[in-house]
Scaffold this motif. Structure first.
Motif, PDB file in Angstrom:
ATOM      1  N   GLY A  18      25.786  61.298 128.427  1.00 36.78           N
ATOM      2  CA  GLY A  18      27.245  61.247 128.482  1.00 36.78           C
ATOM      3  C   GLY A  18      27.710  61.310 129.921  1.00 36.78           C
TER       4      GLY A  18
ATOM      5  N   HIS B  63      26.298  69.652 123.918  1.00 38.39           N
ATOM      6  CA  HIS B  63      27.196  68.509 124.132  1.00 38.39           C
ATOM      7  C   HIS B  63      27.738  68.004 122.801  1.00 38.39           C
ATOM      8  N   GLU B  64      28.997  67.591 122.823  1.00 35.93           N
ATOM      9  CA  GLU B  64      29.680  67.183 121.586  1.00 35.93           C
ATOM     10  C   GLU B  64      28.974  66.043 120.852  1.00 35.93           C
ATOM     11  N   CYS B  65      28.307  65.163 121.614  1.00 33.37           N
ATOM     12  CA  CYS B  65      27.608  64.045 120.964  1.00 33.37           C
ATOM     13  C   CYS B  65      26.475  64.535 120.070  1.00 33.37           C
ATOM     14  N   ASP B  66      25.929  65.696 120.387  1.00 36.22           N
ATOM     15  CA  ASP B  66      24.771  66.188 119.639  1.00 36.22           C
ATOM     16  C   ASP B  66      25.150  66.977 118.396  1.00 36.22           C
ATOM     17  N   ALA B  68      28.190  65.894 116.597  1.00 39.76           N
ATOM     18  CA  ALA B  68      29.262  65.125 115.959  1.00 39.76           C
ATOM     19  C   ALA B  68      28.904  64.892 114.496  1.00 39.76           C
ATOM     20  N   ASN B  71      28.619  61.427 112.777  1.00 40.76           N
ATOM     21  CA  ASN B  71      27.392  60.654 112.944  1.00 40.76           C
ATOM     22  C   ASN B  71      26.361  61.131 111.931  1.00 40.76           C
ATOM     23  N   ASN B  76      21.602  67.243 114.048  1.00 43.43           N
ATOM     24  CA  ASN B  76      22.914  67.383 114.677  1.00 43.43           C
ATOM     25  C   ASN B  76      23.712  68.534 114.086  1.00 43.43           C
TER      26      ASN B  76
END
Lengths: 86, 186
Positions: A18, B63-66, B68, B71, B76
């Motif tokens: 990111g 981190h927010e992507c991990d 979300a 998804n 996650n």
């Protein structure tokens, strides 16, 4: 300097997640942060480099300080259960 | 020294403007840089030698992507969190230590890699708090949906840089023991 930028850039491209910065340790206590610019990794076309001098004279916690830290932690939380025996 | 004086000493030593540390948490997805109240988590009690389940104010590290949930991905649903010790409680416990001023100053200037001071934030942290980085632990993403759990603050880019660089220093600083090989990768 160019070598440093190359190293930091490679590190960023290699390990970028990111828009989080990547770190390169130039020497103990002396770090560079490389992060994509603009901040969105999808739009990033460049990198900005921030030089951070970490302290070199680290404070080693005494036993009393460590114990105080532990007590402070337990004061800051609410205990929901006492755990389980082996 | 009382807590107000200790707080003033820390503010004098930090290397950024305390007012620039926070941004608004509204609209931010669960992820790094957000402080939540009442987060359920395990912590090891060295006296009883058991992991206890506790809840308390915590800073999200993952981190927010991990995490979300929109998804549909494996792995996650676990979130790393760091407990926050309120500064007044921290001070109560360290008050009376020899060289207290030096200890607080070293924390403010990040000479203690495992501790990060975070500034005042309203009633939640009237004197600020201390992130105890070596107590980072994991919890399940569902813990953030429990009653009484809410985002209370989020760091700005300034705050994120402060915490991230502390994490980088804690986790990635050069080892004292010599190692063979080259790092970073060529």
């Amino acid at each position: 300097m160019q070598e440093l930028i190359n190293l930091a850039t490679n590190l960023t491209l290699d390990g970028m997640v990111g828009s989080r910065p990547a770190f390169y340790a130039e020497a103990p206590g002396n770090y560079w942060v490389a992060r994509p610019w603009p901040a969105s990794s999808l739009l990033a076309k460049d990198f900005e480099f921030l030089h951070i001098n970490y302290p070199t004279g680290m404070h080693v916690l005494t036993m009393a300080e460590r114990a105080a830290l532990e007590r402070a932690l337990w004061r800051s939380v609410e205990i929901l259960d006492e755990g389980f025996e082996d | 020294m009382d807590v107000a004086e200790a707080h003033a000493l820390v503010l004098e030593k930090i290397a950024y403007q305390p007012g620039a540390f926070y941004g608004a948490p509204d609209g931010l997805a669960l992820g790094a840089g957000i402080f939540f109240s009442n987060v359920r988590q395990p912590q090891f009690d060295s006296n009883s030698r058991r992991f206890r389940t506790v809840r308390g104010m915590s800073y999200v590290v993952t981190h927010e992507c991990d995490v979300a949930q929109e998804n549909d991905r494996l792995f996650n649903d676990s979130v790393l969190v760091c407990p926050v010790i309120r500064f007044e409680e921290f001070f109560d416990e360290v008050d009376g230590q020899t060289n207290l001023g030096a200890f607080l100053g070293n924390m403010a200037t990040r000479n203690i890699p495992r501790l990060v001071y975070v500034p005042t934030f309203g009633e939640a942290l009237p004197y600020g708090g201390v992130l105890y980085l070596n107590r980072i632990t994991n919890t399940h993403v569902s813990a953030f949906g429990e009653e009484g759990v809410a985002p209370i603050a989020a760091v700005s880019a300034t705050g994120l840089r402060e915490v991230d660089s502390a994490l980088g220093n804690l986790l990635m600083r050069e080892k004292s023991d010599r190692r063979w090989g080259v790092w970073p990768r060529a």
